[in-house]
Design a protein around this motif. Structure first.
Motif, PDB file in Angstrom:
ATOM      1  N   GLY A 159       0.806  -1.210   0.000  1.00 49.89           N
ATOM      2  CA  GLY A 159       0.000   0.000   0.000  1.00 49.89           C
ATOM      3  C   GLY A 159       0.838   1.257   0.000  1.00 49.89           C
ATOM      4  O   GLY A 159       0.478   2.259  -0.609  1.00 49.89           O
ATOM      5  N   ASP A 160       1.979   1.254   0.693  1.00 51.59           N
ATOM      6  CA  ASP A 160       2.804   2.450   0.804  1.00 51.59           C
ATOM      7  C   ASP A 160       3.631   2.698  -0.445  1.00 51.59           C
ATOM      8  O   ASP A 160       3.780   3.818  -0.890  1.00 51.59           O
ATOM      9  N   GLN A 161       4.189   1.635  -1.021  1.00 52.86           N
ATOM     10  CA  GLN A 161       5.144   1.802  -2.103  1.00 52.86           C
ATOM     11  C   GLN A 161       4.532   1.575  -3.473  1.00 52.86           C
ATOM     12  O   GLN A 161       5.175   1.787  -4.485  1.00 52.86           O
ATOM     13  N   GLN A 162       3.298   1.124  -3.543  1.00 51.64           N
ATOM     14  CA  GLN A 162       2.623   0.847  -4.805  1.00 51.64           C
ATOM     15  C   GLN A 162       3.425  -0.116  -5.675  1.00 51.64           C
ATOM     16  O   GLN A 162       3.465   0.015  -6.881  1.00 51.64           O
ATOM     17  N   GLY A 163       4.068  -1.087  -5.078  1.00 51.55           N
ATOM     18  CA  GLY A 163       4.836  -2.080  -5.813  1.00 51.55           C
ATOM     19  C   GLY A 163       4.349  -3.479  -5.477  1.00 51.55           C
ATOM     20  O   GLY A 163       3.611  -3.689  -4.525  1.00 51.55           O
ATOM     21  N   MET A 164       4.780  -4.431  -6.293  1.00 50.52           N
ATOM     22  CA  MET A 164       4.423  -5.819  -6.061  1.00 50.52           C
ATOM     23  C   MET A 164       5.617  -6.538  -5.432  1.00 50.52           C
ATOM     24  O   MET A 164       6.762  -6.249  -5.764  1.00 50.52           O
ATOM     25  N   SER A 165       5.325  -7.469  -4.554  1.00 51.84           N
ATOM     26  CA  SER A 165       6.383  -8.288  -3.968  1.00 51.84           C
ATOM     27  C   SER A 165       5.831  -9.693  -3.723  1.00 51.84           C
ATOM     28  O   SER A 165       4.624  -9.912  -3.761  1.00 51.84           O
ATOM     29  N   ASP A 166       6.724 -10.604  -3.495  1.00 51.53           N
ATOM     30  CA  ASP A 166       6.333 -11.995  -3.266  1.00 51.53           C
ATOM     31  C   ASP A 166       6.715 -12.417  -1.854  1.00 51.53           C
ATOM     32  O   ASP A 166       7.755 -12.027  -1.338  1.00 51.53           O
ATOM     33  N   ILE A 167       5.856 -13.231  -1.273  1.00 54.98           N
ATOM     34  CA  ILE A 167       6.148 -13.858   0.013  1.00 54.98           C
ATOM     35  C   ILE A 167       6.096 -15.358  -0.250  1.00 54.98           C
ATOM     36  O   ILE A 167       5.060 -15.874  -0.687  1.00 54.98           O
ATOM     37  N   GLN A 168       7.191 -16.038  -0.002  1.00 55.68           N
ATOM     38  CA  GLN A 168       7.265 -17.473  -0.294  1.00 55.68           C
ATOM     39  C   GLN A 168       7.466 -18.250   1.004  1.00 55.68           C
ATOM     40  O   GLN A 168       8.208 -17.813   1.883  1.00 55.68           O
ATOM     41  N   PHE A 169       6.809 -19.391   1.074  1.00 59.76           N
ATOM     42  CA  PHE A 169       7.015 -20.271   2.218  1.00 59.76           C
ATOM     43  C   PHE A 169       6.641 -21.704   1.823  1.00 59.76           C
ATOM     44  O   PHE A 169       5.932 -21.925   0.839  1.00 59.76           O
TER      45      PHE A 169
END
Length: 197
Positions: A159-169
């Motif tokens: 929400g803050d950076q307007q970017g996409m990221s991945d969380i893997q587990f």
């Protein structure tokens, strides 16, 4: 609202006409209000530390910091005129200064509250999910494992950076079932809340 001893001391200085004269009070208040409304563009006075003419530099710094803190905290707590008046009265403000302050604050309060609502961090929002099932036959420590493992990748939008990221587990079948059960519980809770309102 609770304040540190330094803020109380600074507000007492502002309330004392021997330290901050009536001639200096309104310019000081206006300058602090302007800086509170535009924190990204601090005034020249705030940047250089030059006091308002007729005001001691040390008193100016303490008064400026105390007023700034008080204004932001009052906006944060959505303080009304009676709350503000009571605090300022305790800090030995005369009725004219209290009236001046409350008028300036009430006119700036909606803008300050809107500005404060935009400050903070937001949790990432899950927008997509990828998964795969891996089957481990052996590992470095045992001869045979024969254990399925789910590899989960959550695609999130910050929400803050307007970017996409991945969380893997990775998780076992039991852990995945537990997570799915908790997500279903959370969904039911949200549905109940939305139906009751």
């Amino acid at each position: 609202m609770e304040f540190s001893a330094e803020v109380h001391e600074g507000l007492h200085l502002v309330g004392n006409s021997l330290h901050v004269s009536d001639k200096c009070f309104n310019p000081l208040l206006n300058r602090v209000m302007k800086d509170c409304r535009n924190p990204s563009k601090p005034s020249e006075i705030a940047q250089t530390g030059k006091p308002i003419p007729g005001l001691n530099a040390a008193i100016f710094k303490q008064a400026y910091a105390a007023l700034y803190t008080f204004i932001i905290e009052a906006a944060k707590h959505d303080a009304d005129q009676s709350n503000i008046g009571a605090i300022l009265e305790d800090c030995k403000f005369d009725p004219e200064r209290i009236d001046s302050f409350t008028k300036a604050f009430e006119s700036a309060k909606p803008e300050l509250r809107a500005m404060l609502s935009n400050i903070g961090s937001q949790f990432p929002h899950i927008v997509d999910i990828d998964w795969r099932l891996d089957y481990y036959l052996k590992n470095n420590h045992l001869d045979k494992v024969n254990e399925p493992t789910y590899m989960i990748k959550l695609k999130t939008e910050d929400g803050d950076q307007q970017g996409m990221s991945d969380i893997q587990f990775a998780c076992s079948i039991e852990q995945l079932q537990d997570m799915v059960g908790k997500l279903k519980d959370a969904t039911k809770c949200m549905e109940r809340l939305s139906q009751s309102s």
